[in-house]
Design an enzyme around this catalytic site. Structure first.
Site, PDB file in Angstrom:
ATOM      1  N   ARG A   9      11.117  13.138  -5.394  1.00 40.46           N
ATOM      2  CA  ARG A   9      11.976  13.045  -6.585  1.00 40.46           C
ATOM      3  C   ARG A   9      11.196  12.509  -7.765  1.00 40.46           C
ATOM      4  NH1 ARG A   9      14.555  11.536  -2.133  1.00 40.46           N
ATOM      5  NH2 ARG A   9      13.836   9.398  -2.366  1.00 40.46           N
ATOM      6  N   GLU A  52      -1.020  -5.308   5.327  1.00 42.00           N
ATOM      7  CA  GLU A  52      -0.936  -4.036   6.048  1.00 42.00           C
ATOM      8  C   GLU A  52      -2.088  -3.121   5.668  1.00 42.00           C
ATOM      9  OE1 GLU A  52       2.714  -1.901   5.928  1.00 42.00           O
ATOM     10  OE2 GLU A  52       3.952  -3.667   6.351  1.00 42.00           O
ATOM     11  N   TYR A  60       9.359  11.804  10.167  1.00 35.50           N
ATOM     12  CA  TYR A  60       9.625  10.439   9.717  1.00 35.50           C
ATOM     13  C   TYR A  60      11.131  10.303   9.518  1.00 35.50           C
ATOM     14  CZ  TYR A  60       9.770   6.107   7.180  1.00 35.50           C
ATOM     15  OH  TYR A  60      10.066   4.833   6.811  1.00 35.50           O
ATOM     16  N   ARG A 118      12.874   5.593 -13.187  1.00 38.03           N
ATOM     17  CA  ARG A 118      14.250   5.300 -13.585  1.00 38.03           C
ATOM     18  C   ARG A 118      14.239   4.830 -15.028  1.00 38.03           C
ATOM     19  NH1 ARG A 118      16.036   1.725  -8.293  1.00 38.03           N
ATOM     20  NH2 ARG A 118      16.143   3.465  -6.823  1.00 38.03           N
ATOM     21  N   ARG A 137      -0.196  -3.343   1.203  1.00 33.66           N
ATOM     22  CA  ARG A 137       0.818  -4.285   0.750  1.00 33.66           C
ATOM     23  C   ARG A 137       0.757  -5.569   1.567  1.00 33.66           C
ATOM     24  NH1 ARG A 137       6.536  -1.518   2.871  1.00 33.66           N
ATOM     25  NH2 ARG A 137       6.084  -1.577   5.102  1.00 33.66           N
ATOM     26  N   ASP A 163      14.421   7.561   8.729  1.00 36.70           N
ATOM     27  CA  ASP A 163      15.001   6.260   8.456  1.00 36.70           C
ATOM     28  C   ASP A 163      15.939   5.886   9.593  1.00 36.70           C
ATOM     29  OD1 ASP A 163      13.722   5.718   6.043  1.00 36.70           O
ATOM     30  OD2 ASP A 163      15.200   6.847   4.880  1.00 36.70           O
ATOM     31  N   ARG A 223      -0.556   8.482  11.147  1.00 38.20           N
ATOM     32  CA  ARG A 223      -1.156   7.281  10.578  1.00 38.20           C
ATOM     33  C   ARG A 223      -0.590   6.080  11.326  1.00 38.20           C
ATOM     34  NH1 ARG A 223      -5.568   7.738   7.733  1.00 38.20           N
ATOM     35  NH2 ARG A 223      -5.052   6.040   6.306  1.00 38.20           N
TER      36      ARG A 223
END
Length: 382
Positions: free
Chosen positions: A173, A300, A348, A177, A279, A350, A249
């Site tokens: 997307r 990470e 992947y 914003r 991160r 959620d 990964r």
């Protein structure tokens, strides 16, 4: 009475399918090679700090699915939690996703929403028609400055290759914003389980028709004596990698501790490629209803997944897609097995989608048994 069902994997897929079948009167045996339930969303309380730690990296629950939200809340009280991600780029801290505050701070401006839209449009690469690569997608919609600051370096580290080699679909997307909303997710329901996902999964598994065995590897001979197998392990692993290994990964976590508050937020990304980690997560901030003086953090690092590593993110580039097609064709020749979940369908997922598909898969199986039909080979086609 139908034969008992074997479920491989005590993560969300296996637990939810097992509970639905158990409530329908089926006897269910669940095995898992790990020493704990809940898969990659396993959580454990750190003894030194008292902090609840996301052992395999942070899992934040968010969904628009009313049924799934009601389901998880039946098994654990979910506390309010809004994921507000920060990123460090070129020595400065910004909020993600890129929003009006990020734009004004980065460019030193005080633009309103409409002004910011026009400004970003002026920076975008209008020569790009239909984006093909990740880099095309970013340059077309945000321009080079924002792309290099927030997307290029992070993406190189996360995927181990140039953004020019990744499909545009990864950046699905418009990553901007034009307001001050820094809520990373836009779903109606968001939260964290009060006592962690492991206790939630334990509640799901708590049924007299369910037997769980941990530290138990699966071999295909285990299917003997069972009416059906639901397999949530790696699709290629089920066939002993006969065509080769699908690409993933994996993540390495470098744990460190801090007396006090280390970074003031749960997630701090690092956008520059010369910082080796992607991160830092500070786990006490994932449970803002708790108070802890001491802190535990993870740096990470993303890298290619080896045979003995925990697979996290399916790569799904052209080479893997061709290999996947071979395994899908091979799987469709199997009898009495359904491949489920992130690893079983090489996608992947959620957590809310995982639960949704598990609920639907269980009902599909119950319907197939009732109608004397063959259950589907895949919960969702890869």
């Amino acid at each position: 009475m139908t034969k008992p069902v074997l479920i491989v994997g005590a993560g969300l897929s296996g637990a939810v399918i097992g509970r639905e079948l158990a409530e329908a009167g089926h006897l269910v045996r669940i095995i898992d090679r790990r020493s704990h339930i809940a898969g990659n969303c396993h959580m454990a309380r750190d003894e030194a700090s008292g902090v609840m730690v996301h052992v395999y990296g942070p899992h934040i629950f968010h969904t628009n699915d009313d049924e799934v939200w009601a389901y998880v809340n039946r098994h654990m009280t979910f506390m309010p939690y809004v994921n507000r991600v920060k990123t460090t780029s070129n020595g400065r801290v910004y909020s993600l996703p890129v929003n009006l505050h990020t734009i004004n701070q980065f460019f030193g401006k005080t633009l309103g929403p409409d002004e910011a839209k026009a400004f970003i449009l002026s920076l975008s690469d209008a020569s790009i028609g239909e984006p093909v690569t990740f880099e095309d997608q970013a340059l077309k919609f945000v321009g080079r400055e924002l792309y290099e600051a927030f997307f290029e370096g992070y993406t190189r580290k996360q995927w181990g290759c140039s953004p020019r080699d990744l499909p545009a679909s990864i950046l699905k997307r418009l990553p901007v914003r034009f307001n001050y909303d820094d809520n990373y997710f836009s779903h109606r329901f968001q939260g964290m389980p009060e006592h962690g996902y492991t206790e939630m999964v334990a509640s799901i598994l708590s049924h007299e028709n369910i037997e769980v065995e941990l530290e138990r590897d699966f071999v295909r001979a285990d299917a003997e004596g069972f009416g059906h197998v639901f397999y949530s392990g790696p699709l290629d692993g089920y066939f002993d990698y006969e065509f080769g290994r699908l690409g993933y990964r994996t993540l390495d976590f470098e744990e460190f501790r801090h007396d006090g508050d280390y970074q003031g937020c749960a997630v701090m990304n690092y956008g520059n490629a010369d910082v080796p980690y992607t991160r830092i997560t500070e786990h006490k901030h994932f449970s803002p209803w708790e108070t802890h003086e001491r802190s535990i953090c993870y740096r990470e690092y993303s890298r290619a997944c080896g045979p003995d590593d925990v697979p996290y993110y399916p790569i799904r580039l052209s080479g893997e897609q061709a290999l996947l097609a071979q395994y899908v064709a091979r799987a469709r020749m199997e009898e009495n097995v359904t491949f489920v979940g992130r690893l079983g369908t090489y996608r992947y997922l959620d957590m809310d989608v995982t639960i949704r598909e598990a609920l639907d898969t269980a009902q599909s199986y119950i319907g197939a048994v009732t109608g004397n039909l063959r259950p589907p080979v895949f919960s969702m086609a890869p």
